[in-house]
Enzyme design. Sequence first.
Site, PDB file in Angstrom:
ATOM      1  N   GLY A 129      37.033 121.026  70.584  1.00  0.00           N
ATOM      2  CA  GLY A 129      36.859 120.170  69.412  1.00  0.00           C
ATOM      3  C   GLY A 129      37.152 120.883  68.115  1.00  0.00           C
ATOM      4  O   GLY A 129      36.473 120.678  67.108  1.00  0.00           O
ATOM      5  N   ALA A 130      38.200 121.710  68.104  1.00  0.00           N
ATOM      6  CA  ALA A 130      38.496 122.549  66.933  1.00  0.00           C
ATOM      7  C   ALA A 130      39.463 121.889  65.953  1.00  0.00           C
ATOM      8  O   ALA A 130      39.959 122.543  65.040  1.00  0.00           O
ATOM      9  CB  ALA A 130      39.073 123.892  67.387  1.00  0.00           C
ATOM     10  N   GLY A 183      35.931 119.243  61.482  1.00  0.00           N
ATOM     11  CA  GLY A 183      34.514 119.537  61.355  1.00  0.00           C
ATOM     12  C   GLY A 183      34.124 120.984  61.580  1.00  0.00           C
ATOM     13  O   GLY A 183      34.834 121.918  61.192  1.00  0.00           O
ATOM     14  N   ILE A 184      32.993 121.164  62.228  1.00  0.00           N
ATOM     15  CA  ILE A 184      32.441 122.498  62.463  1.00  0.00           C
ATOM     16  C   ILE A 184      33.396 123.344  63.294  1.00  0.00           C
ATOM     17  O   ILE A 184      33.602 124.529  63.020  1.00  0.00           O
ATOM     18  CB  ILE A 184      31.078 122.397  63.165  1.00  0.00           C
ATOM     19  CG1 ILE A 184      30.088 121.601  62.320  1.00  0.00           C
ATOM     20  CG2 ILE A 184      30.510 123.794  63.450  1.00  0.00           C
ATOM     21  CD1 ILE A 184      28.782 121.288  63.035  1.00  0.00           C
ATOM     22  N   GLY A 185      33.983 122.760  64.330  1.00  0.00           N
ATOM     23  CA  GLY A 185      34.881 123.502  65.206  1.00  0.00           C
ATOM     24  C   GLY A 185      36.077 124.063  64.467  1.00  0.00           C
ATOM     25  O   GLY A 185      36.471 125.222  64.686  1.00  0.00           O
ATOM     26  N   TYR A 241      23.623 109.897  73.579  1.00  0.00           N
ATOM     27  CA  TYR A 241      24.079 111.107  72.874  1.00  0.00           C
ATOM     28  C   TYR A 241      22.983 112.174  72.867  1.00  0.00           C
ATOM     29  O   TYR A 241      23.237 113.342  73.213  1.00  0.00           O
ATOM     30  CB  TYR A 241      24.481 110.759  71.444  1.00  0.00           C
ATOM     31  CG  TYR A 241      24.671 111.969  70.563  1.00  0.00           C
ATOM     32  CD1 TYR A 241      25.827 112.742  70.660  1.00  0.00           C
ATOM     33  CD2 TYR A 241      23.686 112.365  69.661  1.00  0.00           C
ATOM     34  CE1 TYR A 241      25.991 113.872  69.866  1.00  0.00           C
ATOM     35  CE2 TYR A 241      23.845 113.490  68.874  1.00  0.00           C
ATOM     36  CZ  TYR A 241      24.999 114.232  68.977  1.00  0.00           C
ATOM     37  OH  TYR A 241      25.149 115.360  68.198  1.00  0.00           O
TER      38      TYR A 241
END
Length: 320
Positions: free
Chosen positions: A13-14, A17-19, A191
């Site tokens: 998930g890069a 966002g955070i990734g 989730y």
Amino acid sequence: MQQESISTVIITGASSGIGLQAAKQLASSGKWYVVMACRDIPKTEKAAESVGMPRGSYTIIPLDLASLESVRNFASIFKARGRSLDALVCNAAVYKPLLKEPERTPEGFELSFATNHLGHFLLCKLLLDDLKNSTKQPRLVILGTVTHNPKELGGKIPPRADLGNLEGLEAGLQHPHSMIDGKEFNSVKAYKDSKVCNVLTMRELHRRYHESTGIVFTSLYPGCVATTPLFRNAPPLFQKIFPYFQKYITGGFVSEEEAGKRVAQVVTDPDFAQSGVYWSWGNRQKKNRKSFAQEVSDDAGNDEKAKRVWELSERLVGAY
């Protein structure tokens, strides 16, 4: 810097966002080669360019965590390239709070469970030997969330995470079963439950493999990143109000950049070399805030439940 001195990290998930911010931090250090594991290759290429990741410091390999076949293909492609693996960051997640009926993956599992937990579970198993063979101090990091834990304010908001006695998981989570506890589908709870499984997986990896391999297994909650694309499927009004609320009412807002730095710290910093720990900075935006070992939820801290979730997850990934 010689090629052999460069460490390799895989981040799921890069592409946003955070990734993406964690990938930028590590790639820009000159000490890490980043494998960006993402579904959308063109999007990921544009994202890497947009944040200024140095050319030659990263590559992109397709990965759709909702498909066990895709997870296996990713692992095969990575292994075939002959690189070492020194860190794996399980960051990607899907959150669809408006769903009234479960979405199903190609293998028939509920989407949140399959993407957030089961795909990562299989990826960890497939890459464990690669981490074992690292000549550095290898680390496996799984992203957590405050909402997994009813002991904390962010986790008290209903519906609360609760795996029950794993009735749905015991039944194989195929139709008509969609929830781990075997109860009626609730997208928000699905989730949260999947994130409990993430912490259980980290703790069981630690129990099974840390002593014999030296791999450091950890989880972290990097703070409330209210602008993250994780919320792209939330109601539009929520997407507008939530960042404001976190910035000016609770003080709990953390930027994507700051959260990415925290993930990179857990991958690289000697202060985070303690295995089996769930790290947190609390719900505050202050930079240079000290991290601490956070207590996990009762479900996530249940050793017997960790063993059973591991065994049932093994059964599910082995069947497809």
